[in-house]
Motif scaffolding. Sequence first.
Motif, mmCIF file in Angstrom:
data_model
loop_
_atom_site.group_PDB
_atom_site.id
_atom_site.type_symbol
_atom_site.label_atom_id
_atom_site.label_comp_id
_atom_site.label_asym_id
_atom_site.label_seq_id
_atom_site.Cartn_x
_atom_site.Cartn_y
_atom_site.Cartn_z
ATOM 1 N N MET A 73 0.849 -1.179 0.000
ATOM 2 C CA MET A 73 0.000 0.000 0.000
ATOM 3 C C MET A 73 0.886 1.230 0.000
ATOM 4 N N SER A 74 0.652 2.113 -0.931
ATOM 5 C CA SER A 74 1.466 3.322 -1.035
ATOM 6 C C SER A 74 0.727 4.482 -0.398
ATOM 7 N N TYR A 131 1.442 10.386 -2.670
ATOM 8 C CA TYR A 131 0.536 10.971 -3.643
ATOM 9 C C TYR A 131 1.304 11.924 -4.543
ATOM 10 N N GLY A 135 2.643 2.150 -8.038
ATOM 11 C CA GLY A 135 1.953 2.138 -6.756
ATOM 12 C C GLY A 135 1.583 3.504 -6.216
ATOM 13 N N GLN A 136 1.995 4.578 -6.876
ATOM 14 C CA GLN A 136 1.703 5.930 -6.407
ATOM 15 C C GLN A 136 0.288 6.329 -6.796
ATOM 16 N N SER A 137 -0.354 7.105 -5.931
ATOM 17 C CA SER A 137 -1.708 7.593 -6.167
ATOM 18 C C SER A 137 -1.677 9.045 -6.620
ATOM 19 N N ARG A 156 -3.619 12.591 -6.225
ATOM 20 C CA ARG A 156 -4.598 13.357 -5.451
ATOM 21 C C ARG A 156 -4.970 14.570 -6.294
ATOM 22 N N PHE A 191 -7.337 2.274 -12.156
ATOM 23 C CA PHE A 191 -7.362 3.078 -10.937
ATOM 24 C C PHE A 191 -8.732 3.020 -10.282
ATOM 25 N N ILE A 225 -8.922 10.920 -4.895
ATOM 26 C CA ILE A 225 -7.668 10.170 -4.883
ATOM 27 C C ILE A 225 -7.845 8.970 -5.799
ATOM 28 N N THR A 270 -6.186 5.675 -6.993
ATOM 29 C CA THR A 270 -5.198 4.713 -6.506
ATOM 30 C C THR A 270 -5.125 3.534 -7.468
ATOM 31 N N ALA A 329 -3.149 -1.454 -5.002
ATOM 32 C CA ALA A 329 -2.151 -0.742 -4.205
ATOM 33 C C ALA A 329 -2.711 -0.342 -2.850
ATOM 34 N N ALA A 330 -3.968 0.071 -2.806
ATOM 35 C CA ALA A 330 -4.572 0.491 -1.536
ATOM 36 C C ALA A 330 -6.082 0.364 -1.608
#
Length: 173
Positions: free
Chosen positions: A1-2, A5, A34-36, A38, A57, A72, A74, A78-79
């Motif tokens: 989980m990343s 952001y 893995g980056q989200s 925002r 996503f 957000i 994601t 990843a989360a």
Amino acid sequence: MSASYLDLDVRPILRDGSEPFSAIMEAVGALAPGQSLRLLATFKPLPLFQVLGARGFEAAAREIGGGDWEVIFTPVGAAAPEPEAVATADDPRGWPRPDVELDNRDLDPPEPMTRTLEGIEALAPGQTLAALLPREPLFLFNELRARGHSWHGSTEPEGHYRIVIRRGGQAPS
């Protein structure tokens, strides 16, 4: 989980009457694995949910005041939001029989989520609603959590998702 952001505020672009889609897609292309993303916008960008959903996503949106929204995006896996499981003792989880049953399987997004939220908000605290949905409602979980409701659900053998929601909070006005 990343937890990292990439922040993108498109409110100035929107207020200038311009289209921020290319800036958003450029930001998506710049995300690390893995980056989200925002995103801050002047409205809830529902069409973008489908576009980025097709790119893998999930979106979680909340109004942040003044009509502005934080969304957000994601990467799937990843989360992913985890549903809350709450147990007590009448059904397998100890909840009473649902006060309301909704069949939202044949509706197009975002109607299943909208109808489910409207239904639960019409109940008194502690009452329950069961909804049949076309798929696991990942976006709904964040909304329920933010509104103080608890739930449990699962994918049925027929392929749809059944969720039972217990209304929390104050009585509807």
